[in-house]
Design an enzyme around this catalytic site. Structure first.
Site, short mmCIF file in Angstrom:
data_model
loop_
_atom_site.label_atom_id
_atom_site.label_comp_id
_atom_site.label_asym_id
_atom_site.label_seq_id
_atom_site.Cartn_x
_atom_site.Cartn_y
_atom_site.Cartn_z
N GLN A 108 -1.06 -8.27 0.89
CA GLN A 108 0.20 -9.27 0.50
C GLN A 108 0.63 -8.96 1.91
O GLN A 108 1.02 -8.02 2.57
CB GLN A 108 1.23 -8.42 -0.04
CG GLN A 108 2.48 -9.50 -0.51
CD GLN A 108 3.22 -9.77 0.68
OE1 GLN A 108 2.84 -10.67 1.08
NE2 GLN A 108 4.17 -8.88 1.15
N SER A 109 0.19 -10.35 2.74
CA SER A 109 0.34 -10.23 4.23
C SER A 109 1.65 -10.82 4.79
O SER A 109 1.57 -11.30 6.14
CB SER A 109 -0.93 -11.00 4.79
OG SER A 109 -0.75 -12.44 4.10
N LYS A 135 1.30 -0.16 4.88
CA LYS A 135 0.03 -0.31 5.87
C LYS A 135 0.15 1.10 6.48
O LYS A 135 -1.11 1.78 6.74
CB LYS A 135 0.39 -1.48 6.84
CG LYS A 135 0.11 -2.63 6.50
CD LYS A 135 -1.57 -2.76 6.40
CE LYS A 135 -1.90 -4.29 6.06
NZ LYS A 135 -3.41 -4.54 6.03
N ARG A 170 -3.64 -20.45 9.57
CA ARG A 170 -2.48 -19.72 8.90
C ARG A 170 -1.82 -20.44 7.92
O ARG A 170 -1.55 -21.55 8.14
CB ARG A 170 -1.56 -19.33 10.22
CG ARG A 170 -1.73 -18.12 10.91
CD ARG A 170 -1.52 -16.65 10.14
NE ARG A 170 -1.13 -15.66 10.87
CZ ARG A 170 -1.42 -14.41 10.59
NH1 ARG A 170 -1.97 -14.13 9.46
NH2 ARG A 170 -1.25 -13.48 11.28
N SER A 210 -2.03 -2.54 11.03
CA SER A 210 -1.21 -3.53 11.69
C SER A 210 -0.35 -3.09 12.67
O SER A 210 0.40 -1.93 12.59
CB SER A 210 -0.36 -4.06 10.37
OG SER A 210 0.55 -5.05 10.95
N ASP A 255 -9.75 -7.71 -8.93
CA ASP A 255 -8.21 -7.47 -8.25
C ASP A 255 -8.18 -6.18 -7.61
O ASP A 255 -8.88 -5.30 -8.01
CB ASP A 255 -7.34 -7.59 -9.47
CG ASP A 255 -5.89 -7.70 -9.07
OD1 ASP A 255 -5.57 -7.03 -7.99
OD2 ASP A 255 -5.40 -8.57 -9.75
N GLY A 309 -8.43 -15.58 3.01
CA GLY A 309 -7.42 -15.68 3.94
C GLY A 309 -8.09 -16.03 5.34
O GLY A 309 -9.32 -16.20 5.59
N GLU A 365 2.49 -3.98 12.67
CA GLU A 365 3.84 -3.89 12.21
C GLU A 365 4.34 -2.62 11.93
O GLU A 365 5.19 -2.03 11.72
CB GLU A 365 3.90 -4.74 10.93
CG GLU A 365 3.91 -6.19 11.00
CD GLU A 365 5.51 -6.48 11.43
OE1 GLU A 365 6.30 -5.97 11.02
OE2 GLU A 365 5.62 -7.81 11.80
N TYR A 405 6.14 -3.93 3.98
CA TYR A 405 4.88 -4.08 4.35
C TYR A 405 4.21 -3.22 5.44
O TYR A 405 3.19 -2.48 5.12
CB TYR A 405 4.83 -5.66 4.98
CG TYR A 405 3.57 -5.70 5.74
CD1 TYR A 405 2.44 -6.54 5.02
CD2 TYR A 405 3.28 -5.76 7.15
CE1 TYR A 405 1.07 -6.77 5.71
CE2 TYR A 405 2.15 -5.80 7.60
CZ TYR A 405 0.87 -6.47 6.86
OH TYR A 405 -0.17 -6.67 7.78
N LEU A 420 -9.82 -6.69 4.15
CA LEU A 420 -8.62 -7.44 4.61
C LEU A 420 -7.89 -7.77 3.56
O LEU A 420 -6.68 -8.61 3.97
CB LEU A 420 -9.42 -8.77 5.10
CG LEU A 420 -10.54 -8.52 6.14
CD1 LEU A 420 -11.00 -9.99 6.93
CD2 LEU A 420 -10.06 -7.43 7.21
N ALA A 421 -7.94 -7.42 2.42
CA ALA A 421 -7.06 -7.92 1.24
C ALA A 421 -5.83 -7.41 1.35
O ALA A 421 -5.52 -6.20 1.68
CB ALA A 421 -7.63 -7.64 -0.02
#
Length: 340
Positions: free
Chosen positions: A81-82, A151, A182, A123, A56, A11, A125, A147, A78-79
């Site tokens: 579902q972003s 987090k 991005r 995050s 995985d 990413g 978020e 999401y 950092l992995a």
């Protein structure tokens, strides 16, 4: 030579972080799914410079094997579902990767490499519908999408593992950070793409949005709520903060952002201004693209990061947007035929 393992190396953040660590003499290992590595990704240019371990985040055995093989002093998780917007349609997968994936990593570290220092990406978020602004490390979380909820779970578990087992797990509450790397489904990249299309006279873009329509259709870029405001910073600045967190004597939580708000309207004005176009002619607001619940006015208070890490952003909002638009111009010129 220090050894570092980066999950999510394919990413935006993973690729910039890998470059940053290589410049500092690290031996860098990346953890990625085989299909993600072998298709074009943000770290493709680092092939031969980093060692890729396949696995995985949903499989604890894969994570443990990667740690045992790479023997890292530092791990950067950092992995994820972003995509907050897409997490509504992929809530179980989002929890599996963003929440349980982090727990599997903490467990693998606890059993196989307890002295390893871990950075975990949280995050902004998580603040969601905020009641106070700006937000710092003490601000309460109030997530408004799957999401963010996942987090919050991973962030709280990082603290539990740190306090219960004495692990070194630092968490970065990262506000929005962008770059030319991005993916196109991110809002800022859509705007940069739309500006490039306007400059090149592309009325119907070759790339599609989440509705299956051209991102730019009939000369118009469709966006959601133009009044949303975000603290947008540059990804290159943020990966430096990640590294600094793991150089401290003790692990902690750090808010990372610019401390400046820009509306989506201002982002459009800046991006289209880079190519001398009037954004009002080319941008429309589409109610179908508005999220069911929208995060509030998230704005970073980075006092702790400035005082303890000596960190502050160095790349301006205008410079970041200009670079993104320029990159989309180059990309579109390479994939669209010129005049005959």
């Amino acid at each position: 030579m220090k050894r570092a393992l980066i999950t999510g190396i394919t990413g935006q953040d993973g690729s910039f972080l890998a470059e940053f660590l290589l410049e500092r003499g690290y031996e860098v290992f990346g953890f990625a799914r085989r299909e993600s590595w072998y298709r074009q990704n943000s770290a493709s240019h680092l092939s031969g410079k980093v060692q890729i371990l396949f696995g995985d985040m949903a499989e604890g055995v894969d994570i443990a094997s990667a740690i045992l093989e790479s023997k890292p002093e530092e791990i950067y998780n950092l992995a994820s579902q972003s995509r907050p917007g897409e997490s509504w349609a992929r809530a179980p997968e989002t929890l599996l990767v963003n929440g349980m994936g982090a727990i599997r990593l903490f467990e693998a570290v606890r059993h196989n490499s307890p002295a390893c220092r871990v950075y975990h990406a949280s995050s902004s978020e998580m603040f969601g519908q905020v009641l106070v602004a700006p937000q710092n490390e003490q601000t309460a979380f109030n997530p408004v999408n799957p999401y963010a909820a996942a987090k919050v779970y991973a962030h709280q578990m990082a603290k539990i593992y740190r306090d219960s087992y004495g692990l070194y797990i630092a968490t970065g509450l990262l506000f929005n950070h962008e770059s030319e790397r991005r993916p196109l489904h991110f809002l800022t990249q859509k705007v940069a793409y739309g500006a490039a299309c306007a400059a090149l006279g592309i009325a119907d873009s070759p790339d599609l949005n989440e509705m299956g329509r051209p991102i730019v259709q009939n000369g118009k870029l469709a966006l959601g709520n133009l009044e949303i405001a975000r603290d947008w910073g540059a990804a290159r600045d943020f990966v430096r903060a990640m590294w600094l967190m793991l150089q401290q004597d003790t692990p902690g939580e750090f808010v990372i952002g610019t401390g400046r708000l820009h509306t989506l309207r201002a982002l459009c004005e800046t991006a289209y201004g880079c190519v001398d176009r009037d954004w009002k002619v080319s941008v429309v607001s589409d109610p179908a693209l508005v999220r069911p619940l929208e995060s509030g006015q998230t704005l970073a208070d980075t006092s702790k990061a400035q005082q303890q890490l000596g960190w502050q952003p160095t790349i301006s909002f205008d410079s970041m947007v200009k670079e993104m638009v320029a990159a989309q111009m180059v990309r579109l010129k390479s994939v669209t035929p010129g005049p005959s």
